[in-house]
Structures are given as C-alpha cells and as structure tokens.
Scaffold this motif. Structure first.
Motif, PDB file in Angstrom:
ATOM      1  N   PRO A  36      39.042  42.509  28.088  1.00  0.00           N
ATOM      2  CA  PRO A  36      39.558  41.599  29.127  1.00  0.00           C
ATOM      3  C   PRO A  36      41.015  41.869  29.484  1.00  0.00           C
ATOM      4  O   PRO A  36      41.415  41.734  30.640  1.00  0.00           O
ATOM      5  CB  PRO A  36      39.395  40.210  28.510  1.00  0.00           C
ATOM      6  CG  PRO A  36      38.354  40.367  27.465  1.00  0.00           C
ATOM      7  CD  PRO A  36      38.523  41.764  26.939  1.00  0.00           C
ATOM      8  N   LYS A  37      41.811  42.267  28.517  1.00  0.00           N
ATOM      9  CA  LYS A  37      43.224  42.554  28.773  1.00  0.00           C
ATOM     10  C   LYS A  37      43.376  43.782  29.660  1.00  0.00           C
ATOM     11  O   LYS A  37      44.247  43.834  30.525  1.00  0.00           O
ATOM     12  CB  LYS A  37      43.945  42.763  27.443  1.00  0.00           C
ATOM     13  CG  LYS A  37      45.413  43.001  27.565  1.00  0.00           C
ATOM     14  CD  LYS A  37      46.047  43.136  26.199  1.00  0.00           C
ATOM     15  CE  LYS A  37      47.540  43.374  26.324  1.00  0.00           C
ATOM     16  NZ  LYS A  37      48.185  43.509  25.030  1.00  0.00           N
ATOM     17  N   PRO A  41      40.643  39.336  34.134  1.00  0.00           N
ATOM     18  CA  PRO A  41      39.659  38.266  33.946  1.00  0.00           C
ATOM     19  C   PRO A  41      38.433  38.362  34.861  1.00  0.00           C
ATOM     20  O   PRO A  41      37.341  38.001  34.451  1.00  0.00           O
ATOM     21  CB  PRO A  41      40.450  36.992  34.221  1.00  0.00           C
ATOM     22  CG  PRO A  41      41.661  37.421  34.970  1.00  0.00           C
ATOM     23  CD  PRO A  41      41.932  38.835  34.583  1.00  0.00           C
ATOM     24  N   ALA A  44      36.127  41.085  33.423  1.00  0.00           N
ATOM     25  CA  ALA A  44      35.668  40.616  32.112  1.00  0.00           C
ATOM     26  C   ALA A  44      34.596  39.547  32.263  1.00  0.00           C
ATOM     27  O   ALA A  44      33.618  39.525  31.510  1.00  0.00           O
ATOM     28  CB  ALA A  44      36.841  40.077  31.303  1.00  0.00           C
ATOM     29  N   LYS A  45      34.757  38.681  33.265  1.00  0.00           N
ATOM     30  CA  LYS A  45      33.778  37.615  33.516  1.00  0.00           C
ATOM     31  C   LYS A  45      32.427  38.186  33.941  1.00  0.00           C
ATOM     32  O   LYS A  45      31.383  37.614  33.638  1.00  0.00           O
ATOM     33  CB  LYS A  45      34.317  36.684  34.599  1.00  0.00           C
ATOM     34  CG  LYS A  45      33.415  35.544  34.963  1.00  0.00           C
ATOM     35  CD  LYS A  45      34.044  34.700  36.045  1.00  0.00           C
ATOM     36  CE  LYS A  45      33.046  33.709  36.589  1.00  0.00           C
ATOM     37  NZ  LYS A  45      33.558  32.994  37.759  1.00  0.00           N
TER      38      LYS A  45
END
Length: 96
Positions: A36-37, A41, A44-45
């Motif tokens: 995610p980093k 976001p 990542a979602k």
C-alpha cells in the motif's frame, strides 16, 4: 545465581520464521506489507491478492484497466519494493 538468556520478542519471532519458513520469509512479508505504501491507497484497495513465490510477486487486481496501467509500471514497482526492503527480493511482477 541463575542468568537467563533474554532476547527481544521480535528477534525470537524472526528466528522462528527463518527456521520454519526459510531465510527470505521475513523480507517477503515486508514487501507484501509495504505494497500500500508503494502503490498508494487506491491501488491497494483494488488489490485482491499478493503472493511471492521464487522471487516473483503475483498481484491480482479487480480491474482490467488497473492491471493494464500497472503493467506499464512493473519495473518501477520492482525497484521501489526492493529498495524498501534494502535488497533484491523480487525479480519479476506478474499481474492477473
């Protein structure tokens, strides 16, 4: 007087995983946790699954267009994920 070999819990956990999962397991988990980093976001979602096998990161996403966009960034993803861990853990990214 009895002396005990006191070690930090984090060292014991790492030693456990190295012994039972192999020496690269802790680094592989760092890569997966840093996903995610590295991608942000939104991506990542929309990431369904991440797995590492034989230095290959397998990424499943829920969108064909997102998969296509990530395909253009595979070399940058590899570079950034390996840099976060501090050594070359991954050699390839496979998107599905």
């Amino acid at each position: 007087m009895v002396y005990y070999d006191v070690q930090p819990l984090s060292d014991l956990i790492k030693a456990f995983y190295v012994q039972h999962k192999g020496p690269g397991y802790v680094d592989e988990m760092k890569v997966i946790q840093s996903w995610p980093k590295v991608v942000g976001p939104f991506i990542a979602k929309h990431t369904i699954d991440l797995a590492i096998r034989n230095k290959v990161l397998f990424v499943r996403v829920d969108s064909d267009s997102l998969r296509s966009e990530l395909g253009y960034s595979k070399s940058l993803l590899l570079k950034n994920l390996n840099e976060l861990v501090g050594k070359e853990i991954l050699k390839e990214v496979v998107l599905s």
